[in-house]
Design a protein around this motif. Structure first.
Motif, mmCIF file in Angstrom:
data_model
loop_
_atom_site.group_PDB
_atom_site.id
_atom_site.type_symbol
_atom_site.label_atom_id
_atom_site.label_comp_id
_atom_site.label_asym_id
_atom_site.label_seq_id
_atom_site.Cartn_x
_atom_site.Cartn_y
_atom_site.Cartn_z
ATOM 1 N N SER A 1 75.654 -34.736 -8.353
ATOM 2 C CA SER A 1 74.382 -34.962 -7.894
ATOM 3 C C SER A 1 73.595 -36.174 -8.681
ATOM 4 O O SER A 1 73.690 -36.192 -9.732
ATOM 5 N N SER B 1 73.582 -35.531 -2.981
ATOM 6 C CA SER B 1 74.774 -34.643 -3.683
ATOM 7 C C SER B 1 75.961 -34.655 -2.888
ATOM 8 O O SER B 1 75.950 -34.871 -1.589
ATOM 9 N N GLU C 1 81.376 -32.000 1.457
ATOM 10 C CA GLU C 1 80.230 -31.866 1.958
ATOM 11 C C GLU C 1 79.267 -32.994 1.183
ATOM 12 O O GLU C 1 79.412 -33.184 0.155
ATOM 13 N N GLY D 1 74.991 -34.134 1.046
ATOM 14 C CA GLY D 1 73.680 -33.524 1.301
ATOM 15 C C GLY D 1 72.705 -34.670 0.656
ATOM 16 O O GLY D 1 72.852 -35.213 -0.113
ATOM 17 N N ASP E 1 66.265 -30.461 3.331
ATOM 18 C CA ASP E 1 67.769 -30.822 2.884
ATOM 19 C C ASP E 1 68.597 -31.173 4.205
ATOM 20 O O ASP E 1 68.980 -30.011 4.783
ATOM 21 N N PHE F 1 72.592 -32.115 5.340
ATOM 22 C CA PHE F 1 73.890 -31.961 4.969
ATOM 23 C C PHE F 1 74.683 -32.172 5.989
ATOM 24 O O PHE F 1 74.639 -31.783 7.329
ATOM 25 N N GLY G 1 79.211 -31.511 6.556
ATOM 26 C CA GLY G 1 80.600 -31.122 5.782
ATOM 27 C C GLY G 1 81.722 -31.178 6.803
ATOM 28 O O GLY G 1 81.545 -31.082 7.912
#
Length: 230
Positions: free
Chosen positions: A133, A138, A161, A163, A170, A172, A174
């Motif tokens: 991160s 992240s 993944e 983010g 948030d 994201f 993946g």
């Protein structure tokens, strides 16, 4: 003995040794001062993991012992949508990890699903977890060590993944193979947005509330879920 079975036995023994060592050291007053022991439970409307729904409403308890950047713990999920006289989906995991000050984290997770013997090596899937991160970004990579397992994975599954945090949201995305996708091939499986807030009950008491919308392009499934943490 198969290589995967040897790995499973060594990793399971190692995790149990870590748990035992932490429990014993926590009895030492001097050591316990530097440790933090926490427990809690989350209640989710739907248990969705990496774009795959495992159950409807679920209780998810945890116990964790941490010291500095190191943490070990146990986490579980108990589905409460089973038919009369039967339990819903169950998952009981052990994990250990270390977080560095510069944003890197390394960990190991032991996945186990009740219904098979916990002492059976084929009942466990061991996964290496790596995360990084920096500011709002992240990144995470995960790899199942077992060559083959009956514990909810195809063996040697991978999942990545990314983010990004924008204000209270948030974002994201993946992708993975093995059990993550419908045909076992690498595919985009998890796109979503999550957020959280404090549900104020009184001036001195509040309950964390989280929510997410998730779309799985591989299975073409869409989920809306919310959870409370206690």
């Amino acid at each position: 003995m198969k290589t995967s079975t040897k790995i499973s036995k060594l990793l399971k023994s190692g995790l149990l040794a870590l748990v035992g060592a932490f429990l014993i050291s926590s009895l030492n007053p001097e050591t316990a001062k530097a440790q933090e022991i926490s427990t809690g439970v989350d209640l989710y409307s739907t248990y969705v993991f990496r774009g795959v729904a495992f159950s409807g409403p679920a209780l998810q308890p945890y116990v964790e012992v941490s010291e500095g950047g190191f943490a070990i713990g146990a986490w579980g999920s108990q589905g409460i949508d089973g038919t009369t006289g039967s339990l819903g989906f169950q998952e009981m995991d052990l994990y250990a990890g270390y977080s560095f000050d510069f944003g890197l984290s390394l960990g190991l997770t032991d996945y186990y699903y009740p219904g098979t013997s916990w002492t059976d090596e084929d009942s466990h899937a061991f996964e290496i977890n790596v995360g990084y991160s920096i500011e709002n970004l992240s990144l995470a990579g995960n790899f199942i060590l077992n060559e083959a397992t009956g514990a909810g994975s195809a063996g040697e599954d991978i999942y990545f993944e990314a983010g990004y945090t924008v204000g209270a949201a948030d974002l994201f995305i993946g992708a993975g193979d093995g059990w993550h996708s419908s045909d076992g091939n690498f595919a985009l499986v998890n796109i979503g947005l999550g957020t959280s807030k404090e549900l104020v009950i009184t001036d001195t008491f509040s309950i964390p509330l989280s929510g997410a919308v998730i779309y799985n392009p591989d299975s073409e499934q869409f989920y809306i879920l919310a959870g409370l943490s206690f």
